[in-house]
Write a protein that holds these residues in place. Structure first.
Motif, PDB file in Angstrom:
ATOM      1  N   LYS A  74      -1.394   0.861  -8.274  1.00 58.76           N
ATOM      2  CA  LYS A  74      -1.451  -0.392  -7.530  1.00 58.76           C
ATOM      3  C   LYS A  74      -0.154  -1.167  -7.737  1.00 58.76           C
ATOM      4  O   LYS A  74       0.299  -1.331  -8.872  1.00 58.76           O
ATOM      5  CB  LYS A  74      -2.629  -1.249  -8.001  1.00 58.76           C
ATOM      6  N   LYS A 114       0.834  -1.206   0.000  1.00 57.69           N
ATOM      7  CA  LYS A 114       0.000   0.000   0.000  1.00 57.69           C
ATOM      8  C   LYS A 114       0.868   1.254   0.000  1.00 57.69           C
ATOM      9  O   LYS A 114       0.552   2.251  -0.662  1.00 57.69           O
ATOM     10  CB  LYS A 114      -0.931  -0.005   1.208  1.00 57.69           C
ATOM     11  N   ARG A 115       1.976   1.202   0.734  1.00 53.86           N
ATOM     12  CA  ARG A 115       2.893   2.348   0.760  1.00 53.86           C
ATOM     13  C   ARG A 115       3.535   2.567  -0.610  1.00 53.86           C
ATOM     14  O   ARG A 115       3.684   3.708  -1.067  1.00 53.86           O
ATOM     15  CB  ARG A 115       3.960   2.143   1.828  1.00 53.86           C
ATOM     16  N   TYR A 116       3.944   1.475  -1.257  1.00 59.33           N
ATOM     17  CA  TYR A 116       4.520   1.591  -2.603  1.00 59.33           C
ATOM     18  C   TYR A 116       3.502   2.187  -3.566  1.00 59.33           C
ATOM     19  O   TYR A 116       3.834   3.053  -4.387  1.00 59.33           O
ATOM     20  CB  TYR A 116       4.960   0.227  -3.118  1.00 59.33           C
ATOM     21  N   SER A 117       2.267   1.719  -3.466  1.00 61.12           N
ATOM     22  CA  SER A 117       1.210   2.219  -4.344  1.00 61.12           C
ATOM     23  C   SER A 117       0.982   3.706  -4.129  1.00 61.12           C
ATOM     24  O   SER A 117       0.838   4.479  -5.090  1.00 61.12           O
ATOM     25  CB  SER A 117      -0.094   1.450  -4.096  1.00 61.12           C
ATOM     26  N   LYS A 118       0.951   4.128  -2.856  1.00 58.93           N
ATOM     27  CA  LYS A 118       0.739   5.544  -2.528  1.00 58.93           C
ATOM     28  C   LYS A 118       1.905   6.390  -3.050  1.00 58.93           C
ATOM     29  O   LYS A 118       1.696   7.455  -3.645  1.00 58.93           O
ATOM     30  CB  LYS A 118       0.599   5.704  -1.018  1.00 58.93           C
ATOM     31  N   LYS A 119       3.126   5.899  -2.852  1.00 63.32           N
ATOM     32  CA  LYS A 119       4.303   6.637  -3.311  1.00 63.32           C
ATOM     33  C   LYS A 119       4.298   6.773  -4.829  1.00 63.32           C
ATOM     34  O   LYS A 119       4.561   7.863  -5.372  1.00 63.32           O
ATOM     35  CB  LYS A 119       5.563   5.897  -2.859  1.00 63.32           C
ATOM     36  N   SER A 178      -7.205  12.655 -12.025  1.00 65.68           N
ATOM     37  CA  SER A 178      -6.633  12.103 -10.796  1.00 65.68           C
ATOM     38  C   SER A 178      -6.009  10.748 -11.110  1.00 65.68           C
ATOM     39  O   SER A 178      -6.403  10.078 -12.075  1.00 65.68           O
ATOM     40  CB  SER A 178      -7.703  11.954  -9.710  1.00 65.68           C
ATOM     41  N   TYR A 179      -5.031  10.354 -10.309  1.00 68.68           N
ATOM     42  CA  TYR A 179      -4.287   9.121 -10.558  1.00 68.68           C
ATOM     43  C   TYR A 179      -4.494   8.121  -9.423  1.00 68.68           C
ATOM     44  O   TYR A 179      -4.681   8.491  -8.262  1.00 68.68           O
ATOM     45  CB  TYR A 179      -2.785   9.416 -10.685  1.00 68.68           C
ATOM     46  N   GLU A 180      -4.437   6.856  -9.787  1.00 71.25           N
ATOM     47  CA  GLU A 180      -4.442   5.761  -8.815  1.00 71.25           C
ATOM     48  C   GLU A 180      -3.379   4.773  -9.244  1.00 71.25           C
ATOM     49  O   GLU A 180      -3.189   4.517 -10.445  1.00 71.25           O
ATOM     50  CB  GLU A 180      -5.810   5.071  -8.756  1.00 71.25           C
ATOM     51  N   ARG A 198       1.709   6.648  -6.840  1.00 72.12           N
ATOM     52  CA  ARG A 198       0.631   7.555  -7.257  1.00 72.12           C
ATOM     53  C   ARG A 198       1.045   9.009  -7.085  1.00 72.12           C
ATOM     54  O   ARG A 198       0.836   9.843  -7.978  1.00 72.12           O
ATOM     55  CB  ARG A 198      -0.631   7.274  -6.432  1.00 72.12           C
ATOM     56  N   GLU A 199       1.648   9.327  -5.931  1.00 73.77           N
ATOM     57  CA  GLU A 199       2.065  10.709  -5.670  1.00 73.77           C
ATOM     58  C   GLU A 199       3.123  11.175  -6.663  1.00 73.77           C
ATOM     59  O   GLU A 199       3.067  12.301  -7.174  1.00 73.77           O
ATOM     60  CB  GLU A 199       2.591  10.826  -4.234  1.00 73.77           C
TER      61      GLU A 199
END
Length: 326
Positions: free
Chosen positions: A92, A68-73, A88-90, A75-76
């Protein structure tokens, strides 16, 4: 045989020397997948891909929280690199099951980036990538806190691919470089593909092989295309190999490949009065597969099996021989 003419960041770890590719000397045809799980994984890989080689990934952890952290990083970073109004981006980052690779030390990693248009509320996948190993060799990493998934199959917009690879490189201290099929590779891949058999030991291909050559110093739109029948080419190869065991255990050697193309060039000259000279093989097209540079389109799971093995071995040679990934 027919012929036709038509005109047609500093944080990233890297090696201080240029990796050198070894010239392939042998290739043992991989047996068809025996389990339904293997076929499931291959079916998920059938399609059109860009091919990249990846050095060792450092610090990757596969627990749900880290993913989840990798996905958040990701995306940002993507949103910062590719900013667009009303978009907006997502992202996974997922760990796949073992059916997506022959490396039992670590399963494949799947990465997706999706955009959502705020006005139309429509989603679009702009990047999909799968990091995997399809090598039968025991290629676990002896470097602490690292894993080896040397092959990356991906597709998406070019800008997103470039941005995603830069971000992944910084996240895991790895290099991601295009892995094009040069003339040497294409010369090997044609025999590998046409000699492969299915579970019943029957040839998996029939039809035509199209070999597209380009002339150095001329535009790539100026091509020479030579066409052969697959059955004819198999007969030539079997005669050269003189194999007396089951075809599924055929091993192709460098000498076989050289003799094979000597015969083909003689036929081109005799039948088509065509002397290729310094022309270079740039693209191959067979039933169910097309390969040009670092792009391939494969629509057959049996073909994909051996093609993945070939490119995975090439990626290993590029980054993972003698631990040159540090």
């Amino acid at each position: 045989m027919e012929r036709e003419m038509n005109r047609a960041d500093d944080n990233v770890m890297y090696t201080p020397r240029t990796p050198r590719m070894r010239q392939r000397q042998q290739f043992a045809l991989n047996a068809p997948p025996e389990t339904e799980e293997d076929f499931t994984g291959l079916k998920g890989l059938v399609g059109q891909w860009n091919i990249y080689a990846v050095s060792a990934l450092f610090g990757f952890q596969s627990d749900d929280l880290q993913l989840k952290r990798y996905s958040k990083k990701l995306r940002e970073e993507i949103a910062s690199t590719l900013p667009h109004e009303n978009v907006s981006y997502e992202a996974k980052v997922l760990v796949m099951n073992d059916a997506y690779g022959l490396n039992k030390d670590h399963p494949a990693i799947k990465i997706e980036i999706v955009t959502t248009t705020n006005i139309e509320d429509s989603e679009k996948i702009i990047y999909r990538g799968i990091l995997l190993s399809w090598s039968t060799a025991h290629n676990y990493s002896s470097i602490q806190n690292s894993i080896r998934l040397p092959l990356l199959l991906c597709r998406g917009t070019q800008s997103c691919m470039n941005a995603a690879h830069d971000i992944i490189g910084r996240m895991f201290d790895c290099q991601i470089v295009a892995l094009p099929a040069n003339e040497h590779d294409l010369n090997w891949l044609i025999p590998i593909i046409i000699m492969a058999t299915d579970k019943e030991e029957q040839p998996i291909l029939s039809g035509e092989v199209r070999m597209e050559y380009v002339v150095p110093e001329l535009p790539v739109s100026d091509t020479i295309t030579v066409t052969f029948d697959v059955v004819h080419l198999r007969k030539i190869l079997l005669t050269i190999i003189n194999d007396e065991v089951e075809e599924t255990s055929v091993s192709l050697d460098h000498e076989h490949i050289e003799m094979f193309y000597e015969v083909l060039h003689q036929q081109m000259l005799a039948v088509g009065n065509l002397q290729l000279g310094l022309c270079m093989l740039r693209k191959i097209q067979l039933p169910g597969i097309t390969i040009i540079e670092n792009k391939m389109k494969v629509m057959n799971v049996d073909i994909m099996n051996n093609v993945l093995l070939y490119f995975s071995d090439k990626a290993l040679d590029l980054f993972h021989t003698m631990h040159i990934d540090i």
